[in-house]
Design a protein around this motif. Sequence first.
Motif, PDB file in Angstrom:
ATOM      1  N   GLU A 154       0.844  -1.201   0.000  1.00 26.80           N
ATOM      2  CA  GLU A 154       0.000   0.000   0.000  1.00 26.80           C
ATOM      3  C   GLU A 154       0.877   1.247   0.000  1.00 26.80           C
ATOM      4  O   GLU A 154       2.053   1.196   0.379  1.00 26.80           O
ATOM      5  CB  GLU A 154      -0.921   0.027   1.221  1.00 26.80           C
ATOM      6  N   MET A 155       0.288   2.396  -0.431  1.00 29.68           N
ATOM      7  CA  MET A 155       1.033   3.666  -0.457  1.00 29.68           C
ATOM      8  C   MET A 155       1.301   4.145   0.960  1.00 29.68           C
ATOM      9  O   MET A 155       0.457   3.992   1.844  1.00 29.68           O
ATOM     10  CB  MET A 155       0.210   4.751  -1.170  1.00 29.68           C
ATOM     11  N   LEU A 156       2.459   4.769   1.162  1.00 27.31           N
ATOM     12  CA  LEU A 156       2.729   5.433   2.440  1.00 27.31           C
ATOM     13  C   LEU A 156       1.913   6.726   2.509  1.00 27.31           C
ATOM     14  O   LEU A 156       1.660   7.361   1.477  1.00 27.31           O
ATOM     15  CB  LEU A 156       4.210   5.785   2.547  1.00 27.31           C
ATOM     16  N   PRO A 157       1.496   7.144   3.714  1.00 23.97           N
ATOM     17  CA  PRO A 157       0.819   8.452   3.796  1.00 23.97           C
ATOM     18  C   PRO A 157       1.806   9.584   3.490  1.00 23.97           C
ATOM     19  O   PRO A 157       3.024   9.408   3.661  1.00 23.97           O
ATOM     20  CB  PRO A 157       0.354   8.500   5.255  1.00 23.97           C
ATOM     21  N   GLU A 158       1.239  10.711   3.034  1.00 22.02           N
ATOM     22  CA  GLU A 158       2.108  11.881   2.768  1.00 22.02           C
ATOM     23  C   GLU A 158       2.761  12.336   4.059  1.00 22.02           C
ATOM     24  O   GLU A 158       2.149  12.257   5.129  1.00 22.02           O
ATOM     25  CB  GLU A 158       1.273  13.042   2.220  1.00 22.02           C
ATOM     26  N   ARG A 159       3.992  12.801   3.910  1.00 26.04           N
ATOM     27  CA  ARG A 159       4.672  13.317   5.103  1.00 26.04           C
ATOM     28  C   ARG A 159       5.192  14.725   4.840  1.00 26.04           C
ATOM     29  O   ARG A 159       5.417  15.124   3.706  1.00 26.04           O
ATOM     30  CB  ARG A 159       5.834  12.387   5.475  1.00 26.04           C
ATOM     31  N   GLU A 160       5.416  15.417   5.936  1.00 34.97           N
ATOM     32  CA  GLU A 160       6.046  16.728   5.822  1.00 34.97           C
ATOM     33  C   GLU A 160       7.437  16.556   5.239  1.00 34.97           C
ATOM     34  O   GLU A 160       8.105  15.571   5.535  1.00 34.97           O
ATOM     35  CB  GLU A 160       6.177  17.378   7.215  1.00 34.97           C
ATOM     36  N   PRO A 161       7.890  17.509   4.410  1.00 32.34           N
ATOM     37  CA  PRO A 161       9.288  17.418   3.952  1.00 32.34           C
ATOM     38  C   PRO A 161      10.227  17.547   5.148  1.00 32.34           C
ATOM     39  O   PRO A 161       9.828  18.086   6.193  1.00 32.34           O
ATOM     40  CB  PRO A 161       9.427  18.599   3.001  1.00 32.34           C
ATOM     41  N   PRO A 162      11.455  17.057   5.018  1.00 30.15           N
ATOM     42  CA  PRO A 162      12.397  17.137   6.149  1.00 30.15           C
ATOM     43  C   PRO A 162      12.541  18.595   6.624  1.00 30.15           C
ATOM     44  O   PRO A 162      12.607  19.488   5.798  1.00 30.15           O
ATOM     45  CB  PRO A 162      13.718  16.646   5.568  1.00 30.15           C
ATOM     46  N   SER A 163      12.576  18.766   7.925  1.00 30.60           N
ATOM     47  CA  SER A 163      12.527  20.123   8.468  1.00 30.60           C
ATOM     48  C   SER A 163      13.746  20.941   8.021  1.00 30.60           C
ATOM     49  O   SER A 163      13.693  22.159   8.007  1.00 30.60           O
ATOM     50  CB  SER A 163      12.456  20.071   9.988  1.00 30.60           C
ATOM     51  N   LEU A 164      14.809  20.284   7.635  1.00 31.04           N
ATOM     52  CA  LEU A 164      15.996  21.031   7.206  1.00 31.04           C
ATOM     53  C   LEU A 164      15.826  21.630   5.812  1.00 31.04           C
ATOM     54  O   LEU A 164      16.641  22.421   5.370  1.00 31.04           O
ATOM     55  CB  LEU A 164      17.226  20.127   7.229  1.00 31.04           C
ATOM     56  N   ASN A 165      14.789  21.179   5.064  1.00 33.93           N
ATOM     57  CA  ASN A 165      14.608  21.699   3.711  1.00 33.93           C
ATOM     58  C   ASN A 165      13.440  22.651   3.570  1.00 33.93           C
ATOM     59  O   ASN A 165      13.143  23.106   2.484  1.00 33.93           O
ATOM     60  CB  ASN A 165      14.411  20.536   2.720  1.00 33.93           C
ATOM     61  N   THR A 166      12.720  22.930   4.654  1.00 32.88           N
ATOM     62  CA  THR A 166      11.581  23.828   4.532  1.00 32.88           C
ATOM     63  C   THR A 166      11.714  24.960   5.521  1.00 32.88           C
ATOM     64  O   THR A 166      12.613  24.981   6.360  1.00 32.88           O
ATOM     65  CB  THR A 166      10.252  23.113   4.850  1.00 32.88           C
ATOM     66  N   GLY A 167      10.749  25.874   5.418  1.00 33.18           N
ATOM     67  CA  GLY A 167      10.694  26.971   6.376  1.00 33.18           C
ATOM     68  C   GLY A 167      11.948  27.820   6.306  1.00 33.18           C
ATOM     69  O   GLY A 167      12.719  27.740   5.343  1.00 33.18           O
ATOM     70  N   PRO A 168      12.141  28.602   7.334  1.00 34.37           N
ATOM     71  CA  PRO A 168      13.302  29.504   7.347  1.00 34.37           C
ATOM     72  C   PRO A 168      14.622  28.749   7.203  1.00 34.37           C
ATOM     73  O   PRO A 168      15.505  29.179   6.464  1.00 34.37           O
ATOM     74  CB  PRO A 168      13.204  30.176   8.722  1.00 34.37           C
ATOM     75  N   ILE A 169      14.705  27.615   7.870  1.00 32.08           N
ATOM     76  CA  ILE A 169      15.987  26.891   7.811  1.00 32.08           C
ATOM     77  C   ILE A 169      16.274  26.439   6.391  1.00 32.08           C
ATOM     78  O   ILE A 169      17.391  26.591   5.876  1.00 32.08           O
ATOM     79  CB  ILE A 169      15.965  25.688   8.783  1.00 32.08           C
ATOM     80  N   GLY A 170      15.226  25.906   5.740  1.00 35.21           N
ATOM     81  CA  GLY A 170      15.405  25.465   4.360  1.00 35.21           C
ATOM     82  C   GLY A 170      15.793  26.620   3.459  1.00 35.21           C
ATOM     83  O   GLY A 170      16.680  26.497   2.608  1.00 35.21           O
ATOM     84  N   TRP A 171      15.131  27.739   3.700  1.00 34.33           N
ATOM     85  CA  TRP A 171      15.422  28.914   2.865  1.00 34.33           C
ATOM     86  C   TRP A 171      16.875  29.339   3.050  1.00 34.33           C
ATOM     87  O   TRP A 171      17.594  29.608   2.093  1.00 34.33           O
ATOM     88  CB  TRP A 171      14.477  30.041   3.259  1.00 34.33           C
ATOM     89  N   ILE A 172      17.294  29.366   4.322  1.00 36.19           N
ATOM     90  CA  ILE A 172      18.672  29.784   4.593  1.00 36.19           C
ATOM     91  C   ILE A 172      19.654  28.823   3.932  1.00 36.19           C
ATOM     92  O   ILE A 172      20.633  29.228   3.293  1.00 36.19           O
ATOM     93  CB  ILE A 172      18.916  29.855   6.120  1.00 36.19           C
TER      94      ILE A 172
END
Lengths: 338, 430
Positions: free
Chosen positions: B12-30
């Motif tokens: 079966e398909m895995l449920p969707e997950r949040e992208p790794p926190s290091l690649n999103t938000g302010p940290i990802g942007w930085i």
Amino acid sequence: MKKSVFLGALTIAGLAATASMASTLDDVKARGKLNCGVSTGLVGFAAPDANGRWNGFDVAVCRAVAAAVLGDSDAVNFVPTTGKTRFTALASGEVDMLARNTTWTFTRDVDLKFEFVGVNYYDGQGFMVPKSLGVSSAKELDGATVCIQTGTTTELNLADFFRSNNMSYEPVPIETNAEAQQQFLAGACDTLTTDASGLAATRAAFENPDDFVVLPEIISKEPLGPLVRHGDNQWGDIVRWVLNGLISAEELGITSANVDELAKGTNNPEINRMLGTEGNLGEMLGLDKDWLIRAIKVNGNYGEIFEANIGEKTPLGLSRGLNAQWTEGGLIYSPPFR
Amino acid sequence: MSMQETAYVRTEMLPEREPPSLNTGPIGWIRANLFPNWFSSLLTLASLFIIYKLLAAFIPWAFGGVWNASSLKECREILQGVDAACWAVIHERFWQLMYGFYPDNLYWRPNLALVMLIVALVPVLFEGAPRKLLAVTIATPFIGPWLLWGGTIWTPVAAALGFVVGYIVYKLIAGALSDLAGLVLGPLAAVLWWILLAGRFSDLMAGILPLGLQPVESRKFGGFMLAVTLGITGIAASFPLGIILALGRQSHLVIVKTLSVGFIEFIRGVPLITLLFVAQVMLAYFLPRGTQFDIILRVMIMITLFSAAYMAEVIRGGLAALPKGQYEAADALGLNYWQAQRLIIMPQALKIAIPGIVSTFIGLFKDTTLVSIIGLADPLGWVKLIQADAAWNGIVWELYGFVAFVFFIVCFSMSRYSMYLERKLETGHK
């Protein structure tokens, strides 16, 4: 709107170009205001205070003339003029007189057709150096870098001085006095040269004035005085004798405090003639007999004006030096009132 | 190989997950923008260090400054050797930097004029504004100067009547003879009115009904009030003049074209400061002694002519960028010259030219500081006057910094508005 004034002016300009040549005195009286050209700000000589009122050594001459002619020392339009616009402003009639520390030279007097009515300050070009440089005479400045304002006579005087003393120098050209202060403080040059009064003003503005000295050599003559246009001798006489009156008043001990007392009559006939209790000197000028009383009352005599604006108690702290009365070894000398 | 050897099969398909926190938000942007690789990271660190050094020097200097003192000396005594700003000079001389010698009990007049100007600009600048405000827009060019200079109310009325006279004559002549004759004679009648009759009319009416404000001489104008007065007048007058010159330069009428080209090339070939000297010095020689030809008016005319020439070239750029088909389409619709210009050509050409037009405006506003060279007390002229006061002699950074700050605010707003306008008028040709 103003447009009509403009267009109207253009049309009549050609017709009226030769028409209006009334005397300056009549113009001033009709206007009720004296148009006096001053500098665009020079420490001690002309500057507006926080209330917008002009003060200074040159300004005092304007006010004295206004008081003598119009009876009101505030009836003056002060017109700030730059070094570039001052002579045209006077020649074109935009101002009635200039009191704008202008050096009296042959060409300005003769070729530019102005009338210097006297000298109110004897200035001269000097040098300022940091004490740490260890120099005590301008003759020791061989090979120095010199901060100098461009396009003024100071530049030529400097070249002459160094050539005649067989010395070399490297000029650092600068545009304004404020820039000169910054450059000099930043160490861009070993010495700063301009008129001695200007050096005193610059030094007074430094955070540690005691770290700097003005060298004793004065390398040029800069007699500064008020001037008027050629061709209206009556007006020239008025400005000349108001200035002479302030100078004589100091010599004879007339001050703003005692002038009213002395105007009641004294034993000194010259004081009496000046203050109108004897003779009719005021009428000869086309004024009334109290003209000089009013002029002296404004800011006092020459000495009082000097002390209040540029004297030793002011931030500028200039000593009288050449500008002391002739009786005290200076050059300030008024012809007699008789 | 059998299926059994496969270790694991997802059914079966895995449920969707949040992208790794290091690649999103302010940290990802930085990480993506500042530290993507070692070289960029190095540059980022170096930049941060420089910014830190600048701010570490500037912030204590600016915010640790002294606001209450009566002279530079007093400032220094309060600061006790600490390197900080002496804002007291701005505190003491603020009104002079803003209004020059303008009488302080009359400050409401330039203020009111400025408010009126802002209200007048609203219907011009923003589409959604009520159309009724246009009445203010039409009145402002007449009421504004009256508020600033004072004098009788009948002078602006007489000036406004000139336009009415011109329009009536244009309508009459255009109806009776031809449109061209109307275009020539209408303005001529208005000019004649201003020269010959306007002065008498206002004198007469002032005699009958003396309404007026206390007059203020031009030489009392100063500080930012002078810069804004010169800037606004220059902008308002040079824009229409520039359009006319740009059209004139493209005209098929030889004389109109030659005059336009000659004017533009002459003015663009001469530095503004030269023109200002002409206004200040040369005119004074040509005019008879004692002629009242206001110095600020002279300078306004020169600044307007100067920026009109640049404006004309900027608008010509917009006209040149327009495809020929637009002109032909206008002709095909049977529009005459003025209709074509008004409905088809100008709206598009001006839109293309917006960045250039606003640049010219900003340049013009900053060029007003050149008038300090001919002795007018604009903000820079006042800096010099304040420095000449023995109490403030030697103060530099605070005064120039303040003037630069105010100029920046004004110019930055103009530039922001131009970007808003570009977005609003974007019709998707790109």
